[in-house]
Design an enzyme around this catalytic site. Structure first.
Site, PDB file in Angstrom:
ATOM      1  N   ASP A 153      45.605  17.790  79.432  1.00 34.76           N
ATOM      2  CA  ASP A 153      44.472  17.313  79.771  1.00 34.76           C
ATOM      3  C   ASP A 153      44.853  15.767  80.991  1.00 34.76           C
ATOM      4  OD1 ASP A 153      45.342  15.883  77.761  1.00 34.76           O
ATOM      5  OD2 ASP A 153      43.614  15.825  76.636  1.00 34.76           O
ATOM      6  N   ASN A 160      38.129  11.617  65.827  1.00 35.34           N
ATOM      7  CA  ASN A 160      36.807  12.172  65.601  1.00 35.34           C
ATOM      8  C   ASN A 160      37.132  13.827  65.923  1.00 35.34           C
ATOM      9  OD1 ASN A 160      37.542  12.632  68.016  1.00 35.34           O
ATOM     10  ND2 ASN A 160      36.188  11.679  69.497  1.00 35.34           N
ATOM     11  N   HIS A 201      38.340  15.591  68.340  1.00 35.66           N
ATOM     12  CA  HIS A 201      38.000  16.192  69.305  1.00 35.66           C
ATOM     13  C   HIS A 201      39.510  16.976  69.595  1.00 35.66           C
ATOM     14  CE1 HIS A 201      40.636  12.740  71.318  1.00 35.66           C
ATOM     15  NE2 HIS A 201      41.014  13.104  71.215  1.00 35.66           N
ATOM     16  N   GLU A 247      34.897  16.190  73.488  1.00 40.73           N
ATOM     17  CA  GLU A 247      34.489  14.844  72.316  1.00 40.73           C
ATOM     18  C   GLU A 247      33.556  16.073  71.278  1.00 40.73           C
ATOM     19  OE1 GLU A 247      36.672  12.576  72.321  1.00 40.73           O
ATOM     20  OE2 GLU A 247      36.942  10.902  73.198  1.00 40.73           O
TER      21      GLU A 247
HETATM   22  C1  F6R Z   1      46.357  15.284  74.453  1.00 39.63           C
HETATM   23  C2  F6R Z   1      44.644  15.406  74.386  1.00 39.63           C
HETATM   24  C3  F6R Z   1      44.667  14.753  72.487  1.00 39.63           C
HETATM   25  C4  F6R Z   1      45.391  13.545  71.519  1.00 39.63           C
HETATM   26  C5  F6R Z   1      44.796  13.150  70.162  1.00 39.63           C
HETATM   27  C6  F6R Z   1      45.524  12.930  69.501  1.00 39.63           C
HETATM   28  O1  F6R Z   1      47.065  15.146  75.120  1.00 39.63           O
HETATM   29  O2  F6R Z   1      44.784  16.303  74.454  1.00 39.63           O
HETATM   30  O3  F6R Z   1      43.539  15.483  72.189  1.00 39.63           O
HETATM   31  O4  F6R Z   1      45.430  14.655  71.319  1.00 39.63           O
HETATM   32  O5  F6R Z   1      44.193  12.379  70.666  1.00 39.63           O
HETATM   33  O6  F6R Z   1      46.052  11.515  69.753  1.00 39.63           O
HETATM   34  P1  F6R Z   1      47.398  11.369  68.524  1.00 39.63           P
HETATM   35  O7  F6R Z   1      48.258  12.499  68.915  1.00 39.63           O
HETATM   36  O8  F6R Z   1      48.288  10.364  70.223  1.00 39.63           O
HETATM   37  O9  F6R Z   1      46.668  10.946  67.402  1.00 39.63           O
END
Ligand code: F6R
Length: 252
Positions: A67, A133, A135, A140
């Site tokens: 992303d 959540n 995702h 989302e």
């Molecule tokens: C990042 C991404 C997100 C993260 C997720 C967990 O490229 O796609 O889905 O993997 O939000 O983030 P952290 O590792 O910061 O808890």
């Protein structure tokens, strides 16, 4: 789904870095899907260390990140391109022309990213984190399981969780472009990592709740080659029996 539980975050980083290195040493060319976020920072640190201190080379590696934020200046330190450059790409011998991020220009067909991945031969191994959540990437709750790479409005919970990388929540972008759930599901293998008690509820939901678009990570239960790597805190709601669980406590 195979579930691996290790002691703590350090061991989780070691486990994933080894997984990555096994791929690189076993293949002349390998296509990875990569995540940013704090779960993977330690993994990239270990990979950089291996590159600098042993013979790990990134020359065979092609990467597609999950992303990218929209509406940040290209030199903003928190664009995912800049985060990946700092944490990994600038520190190893990867050819940066083989590192890709979802297109964020306005008026572009975002699913061109899916075409690029397909042209590269598909993703051999997709590394994923998970949001509080549920995702995955920035898909989302409520996102269609069949969607390709697309623009998203970030959920409030995600902007709240990511404000730690910015001066305030107001500065966290409201939109991003993310690989879709169908893009992710096409990877030949998926490794999802989670650490800390904040992720325990999302992991419980992913493993035991009904498969539903309200809980995006549950889609992974429909994939035949997924490994979930957890530290003890993230694994605290694991129930016995349903999954093939390996526990690696102690040195990893
Ligand atoms: C990042 C991404 C997100 C993260 C997720 C967990 O490229 O796609 O889905 O993997 O939000 O983030 P952290 O590792 O910061 O808890």
């Amino acid at each position: 789904m195979q579930v691996v539980v290790v002691n703590e975050k350090e061991a989780l980083s070691t486990y994933i870095a080894r997984d990555f290195m096994n791929y690189v040493s076993g293949h002349n060319r390998v296509v990875f899907g990569l995540a940013t976020g704090s779960t993977f920072t330690g993994v990239y640190k270990k990979l950089v260390h291996q590159h600098q201190n042993s013979n790990l080379s990134f020359k065979p590696v092609m990467t597609f990140n999950l992303d990218e934020y929209m509406d940040l200046e290209s030199n903003h330190p928190q664009t995912y391109r800049n985060v990946m450059n700092r944490n990994l790409f600038d520190c190893v011998d990867i050819d940066k022309r083989n590192t890709f991020f979802p297109p964020i220009k306005k008026n572009i067909r975002f699913s061109v990213y899916d075409d690029m991945i397909e042209k590269a031969g598909g993703i051999d191994c997709q590394y994923l984190g998970i949001g509080v959540n549920g995702h995955i990437a920035f898909n989302e709750p409520g996102t269609s399981f069949t969607i390709k790479t697309h623009k998203v409005a970030l959920a409030d919970a995600t902007r709240e969780a990511n404000k730690r990388f910015f001066d305030s929540k107001d500065q966290v972008p409201k939109h991003a472009v993310t690989m879709g759930l169908s893009t992710i599901m096409k990877a030949r293998r998926i490794v999802l990592a989670a650490s800390g008690e904040k992720k325990a509820e999302a992991i419980r939901g992913m493993l035991y709740d009904p498969i539903s678009e309200q809980m995006p990570a549950t889609v992974l239960r429909q994939h035949s080659n997924v490994v979930v790597v957890l530290d003890r805190a993230a694994a605290q709601f694991l129930e016995e029996g349903e999954y093939d669980t390996t526990e690696i406590f102690g040195a990893c």
